[in-house]
Write a protein that holds these residues in place. Structure first.
Motif, PDB file in Angstrom:
ATOM      1  N   GLY A 173      10.264  -9.913 -19.281  1.00 11.68           N
ATOM      2  CA  GLY A 173      11.708 -10.111 -19.288  1.00 11.68           C
ATOM      3  C   GLY A 173      12.511  -8.821 -19.241  1.00 11.68           C
ATOM      4  O   GLY A 173      13.738  -8.853 -19.345  1.00 11.68           O
ATOM      5  N   GLY A 174      11.839  -7.693 -19.074  1.00 12.47           N
ATOM      6  CA  GLY A 174      12.530  -6.403 -18.987  1.00 12.47           C
ATOM      7  C   GLY A 174      13.188  -6.223 -17.629  1.00 12.47           C
ATOM      8  O   GLY A 174      13.150  -7.101 -16.768  1.00 12.47           O
ATOM      9  N   LYS A 175      13.781  -5.054 -17.436  1.00 11.89           N
ATOM     10  CA  LYS A 175      14.471  -4.735 -16.186  1.00 11.89           C
ATOM     11  C   LYS A 175      13.574  -3.888 -15.293  1.00 11.89           C
ATOM     12  O   LYS A 175      12.743  -3.132 -15.777  1.00 11.89           O
ATOM     13  N   GLY A 176      13.775  -3.990 -14.000  1.00 10.28           N
ATOM     14  CA  GLY A 176      13.088  -3.115 -13.057  1.00 10.28           C
ATOM     15  C   GLY A 176      11.618  -3.434 -12.887  1.00 10.28           C
ATOM     16  O   GLY A 176      11.185  -4.582 -13.023  1.00 10.28           O
ATOM     17  N   ILE A 177      10.854  -2.393 -12.583  1.00  9.84           N
ATOM     18  CA  ILE A 177       9.433  -2.538 -12.254  1.00  9.84           C
ATOM     19  C   ILE A 177       8.612  -1.625 -13.153  1.00  9.84           C
ATOM     20  O   ILE A 177       8.995  -0.482 -13.414  1.00  9.84           O
ATOM     21  N   VAL A 178       7.486  -2.139 -13.617  1.00 10.37           N
ATOM     22  CA  VAL A 178       6.510  -1.362 -14.374  1.00 10.37           C
ATOM     23  C   VAL A 178       5.210  -1.389 -13.572  1.00 10.37           C
ATOM     24  O   VAL A 178       4.776  -2.445 -13.112  1.00 10.37           O
ATOM     25  N   TYR A 179       4.616  -0.228 -13.399  1.00 14.09           N
ATOM     26  CA  TYR A 179       3.329  -0.130 -12.715  1.00 14.09           C
ATOM     27  C   TYR A 179       2.264   0.174 -13.755  1.00 14.09           C
ATOM     28  O   TYR A 179       2.457   1.027 -14.622  1.00 14.09           O
ATOM     29  N   MET A 180       1.156  -0.521 -13.654  1.00 15.70           N
ATOM     30  CA  MET A 180       0.013  -0.274 -14.528  1.00 15.70           C
ATOM     31  C   MET A 180      -1.087   0.325 -13.661  1.00 15.70           C
ATOM     32  O   MET A 180      -1.625  -0.354 -12.781  1.00 15.70           O
ATOM     33  N   ARG A 194       0.831  -1.198   0.000  1.00 11.79           N
ATOM     34  CA  ARG A 194       0.000   0.000   0.000  1.00 11.79           C
ATOM     35  C   ARG A 194       0.870   1.254   0.000  1.00 11.79           C
ATOM     36  O   ARG A 194       0.619   2.201  -0.737  1.00 11.79           O
ATOM     37  N   ALA A 195       1.928   1.257   0.817  1.00 11.52           N
ATOM     38  CA  ALA A 195       2.842   2.403   0.862  1.00 11.52           C
ATOM     39  C   ALA A 195       3.554   2.577  -0.478  1.00 11.52           C
ATOM     40  O   ALA A 195       3.726   3.706  -0.956  1.00 11.52           O
ATOM     41  N   GLU A 196       3.942   1.477  -1.095  1.00  5.48           N
ATOM     42  CA  GLU A 196       4.597   1.539  -2.407  1.00  5.48           C
ATOM     43  C   GLU A 196       3.646   2.125  -3.448  1.00  5.48           C
ATOM     44  O   GLU A 196       4.025   3.009  -4.222  1.00  5.48           O
ATOM     45  N   PHE A 197       2.409   1.654  -3.479  1.00  4.29           N
ATOM     46  CA  PHE A 197       1.430   2.153  -4.442  1.00  4.29           C
ATOM     47  C   PHE A 197       1.088   3.618  -4.174  1.00  4.29           C
ATOM     48  O   PHE A 197       0.920   4.400  -5.103  1.00  4.29           O
ATOM     49  N   ASP A 198       1.005   4.004  -2.894  1.00  2.00           N
ATOM     50  CA  ASP A 198       0.773   5.410  -2.558  1.00  2.00           C
ATOM     51  C   ASP A 198       1.916   6.282  -3.090  1.00  2.00           C
ATOM     52  O   ASP A 198       1.690   7.377  -3.597  1.00  2.00           O
ATOM     53  N   HIS A 199       3.142   5.778  -2.979  1.00  2.00           N
ATOM     54  CA  HIS A 199       4.304   6.500  -3.504  1.00  2.00           C
ATOM     55  C   HIS A 199       4.193   6.666  -5.023  1.00  2.00           C
ATOM     56  O   HIS A 199       4.463   7.745  -5.561  1.00  2.00           O
ATOM     57  N   VAL A 200       3.794   5.612  -5.727  1.00  2.79           N
ATOM     58  CA  VAL A 200       3.635   5.675  -7.185  1.00  2.79           C
ATOM     59  C   VAL A 200       2.586   6.724  -7.549  1.00  2.79           C
ATOM     60  O   VAL A 200       2.827   7.576  -8.415  1.00  2.79           O
ATOM     61  N   ILE A 201       1.444   6.698  -6.868  1.00  2.68           N
ATOM     62  CA  ILE A 201       0.375   7.677  -7.136  1.00  2.68           C
ATOM     63  C   ILE A 201       0.875   9.094  -6.866  1.00  2.68           C
ATOM     64  O   ILE A 201       0.627  10.019  -7.645  1.00  2.68           O
ATOM     65  N   GLN A 202       1.604   9.274  -5.775  1.00  3.22           N
ATOM     66  CA  GLN A 202       2.142  10.591  -5.431  1.00  3.22           C
ATOM     67  C   GLN A 202       3.097  11.087  -6.513  1.00  3.22           C
ATOM     68  O   GLN A 202       3.030  12.247  -6.925  1.00  3.22           O
ATOM     69  N   GLU A 203       3.978  10.229  -7.000  1.00  7.07           N
ATOM     70  CA  GLU A 203       4.931  10.623  -8.038  1.00  7.07           C
ATOM     71  C   GLU A 203       4.216  10.950  -9.349  1.00  7.07           C
ATOM     72  O   GLU A 203       4.493  11.964  -9.981  1.00  7.07           O
ATOM     73  N   VAL A 204       3.291  10.102  -9.773  1.00  4.04           N
ATOM     74  CA  VAL A 204       2.577  10.312 -11.033  1.00  4.04           C
ATOM     75  C   VAL A 204       1.718  11.568 -10.953  1.00  4.04           C
ATOM     76  O   VAL A 204       1.616  12.332 -11.927  1.00  4.04           O
ATOM     77  N   SER A 205       1.123  11.814  -9.793  1.00  2.00           N
ATOM     78  CA  SER A 205       0.244  12.987  -9.620  1.00  2.00           C
ATOM     79  C   SER A 205       0.986  14.314  -9.726  1.00  2.00           C
ATOM     80  O   SER A 205       0.355  15.350  -9.900  1.00  2.00           O
ATOM     81  N   LYS A 206       2.311  14.293  -9.661  1.00  3.15           N
ATOM     82  CA  LYS A 206       3.094  15.508  -9.877  1.00  3.15           C
ATOM     83  C   LYS A 206       2.997  15.965 -11.332  1.00  3.15           C
ATOM     84  O   LYS A 206       3.207  17.136 -11.637  1.00  3.15           O
ATOM     85  N   TYR A 207       2.692  15.032 -12.230  1.00  2.00           N
ATOM     86  CA  TYR A 207       2.738  15.312 -13.665  1.00  2.00           C
ATOM     87  C   TYR A 207       1.385  15.235 -14.370  1.00  2.00           C
ATOM     88  O   TYR A 207       1.200  15.877 -15.402  1.00  2.00           O
ATOM     89  N   ILE A 208       0.466  14.420 -13.839  1.00  2.00           N
ATOM     90  CA  ILE A 208      -0.840  14.273 -14.479  1.00  2.00           C
ATOM     91  C   ILE A 208      -1.931  14.148 -13.426  1.00  2.00           C
ATOM     92  O   ILE A 208      -1.665  13.805 -12.266  1.00  2.00           O
ATOM     93  N   HIS A 209      -3.153  14.426 -13.831  1.00  2.00           N
ATOM     94  CA  HIS A 209      -4.317  14.292 -12.968  1.00  2.00           C
ATOM     95  C   HIS A 209      -4.957  12.940 -13.262  1.00  2.00           C
ATOM     96  O   HIS A 209      -5.372  12.687 -14.395  1.00  2.00           O
ATOM     97  N   LEU A 210      -5.028  12.081 -12.272  1.00  2.00           N
ATOM     98  CA  LEU A 210      -5.595  10.741 -12.446  1.00  2.00           C
ATOM     99  C   LEU A 210      -7.105  10.816 -12.264  1.00  2.00           C
ATOM    100  O   LEU A 210      -7.617  10.708 -11.153  1.00  2.00           O
ATOM    101  N   TYR A 211      -7.806  10.982 -13.369  1.00  2.00           N
ATOM    102  CA  TYR A 211      -9.225  11.290 -13.341  1.00  2.00           C
ATOM    103  C   TYR A 211      -9.923  10.658 -14.545  1.00  2.00           C
ATOM    104  O   TYR A 211      -9.370  10.639 -15.650  1.00  2.00           O
TER     105      TYR A 211
END
Length: 155
Positions: free
Chosen positions: A49-56, A10-27
């Motif tokens: 098979g890519g590197k790192g993490i992708v959030y959808m 939950r904390a990780e997802f909250d961080h993702v939302i916080q970062e994305v919300s700096k640039y776009i409005h999730l609406y």
């Protein structure tokens, strides 16, 4: 699943939302439905098979859009995060990427061994892949790479 793992996710997802919300409005304002924000977040480590993490960041419920399998924000938070090469052939799909923030390297090829075509993408760029192709995307910038992804299905 333990409470610690759930709270950590939950904390990780909250961080993702916080970062994305700096640039776009999730609406979302879907026809004849209540206005809303996201429906859920999916975390995909080493996606295709890519590197790192992708959030959808899913903006619609499954089967909410006719002939669409996906309409979501794909977020590659860090430089080097990548969705590896994959195809949409099995489901007879076409996929569009619309870059809304950041910089990335888009790669495409025909088949599993075809020559790779590369393009640096930035805000406003759009790509499309048909079911015969393979594609990949990597964050090459210092800010999150955020794309709106639409995957259509031709039944």
């Amino acid at each position: 699943m333990s409470d610690t793992i759930i709270l950590s996710e939950r904390a990780e997802f909250d961080h993702v939302i916080q970062e994305v919300s700096k640039y776009i409005h999730l609406y979302v304002m879907a026809f004849e439905k209540n206005e809303r924000t996201i429906t859920r977040i999916d975390k995909r480590e080493r996606m295709y098979g890519g590197k790192g993490i992708v959030y959808m960041i899913q903006m619609f419920d499954q089967k909410e859009l006719a002939n669409n399998r996906l309409a979501a924000y794909m977020v590659l938070l860090n430089r080097g995060d990548e969705s590896g090469f994959h195809t949409h052939h099995e489901r007879n799909e076409e996929e569009l990427y619309v870059v809304v923030h950041g910089t990335g390297e888009y790669r495409e090829r025909t088949g599993t061994q075809g020559p790779v075509r590369k393009k640096t993408l930035q805000k406003g760029d759009i790509t499309t892949i048909r079911s015969i192709g393979y594609h990949s995307i990597e964050n090459t910038g210092d800010e999150p790479l955020i794309m709106f992804v639409i995957t259509t299905n031709n039944p």
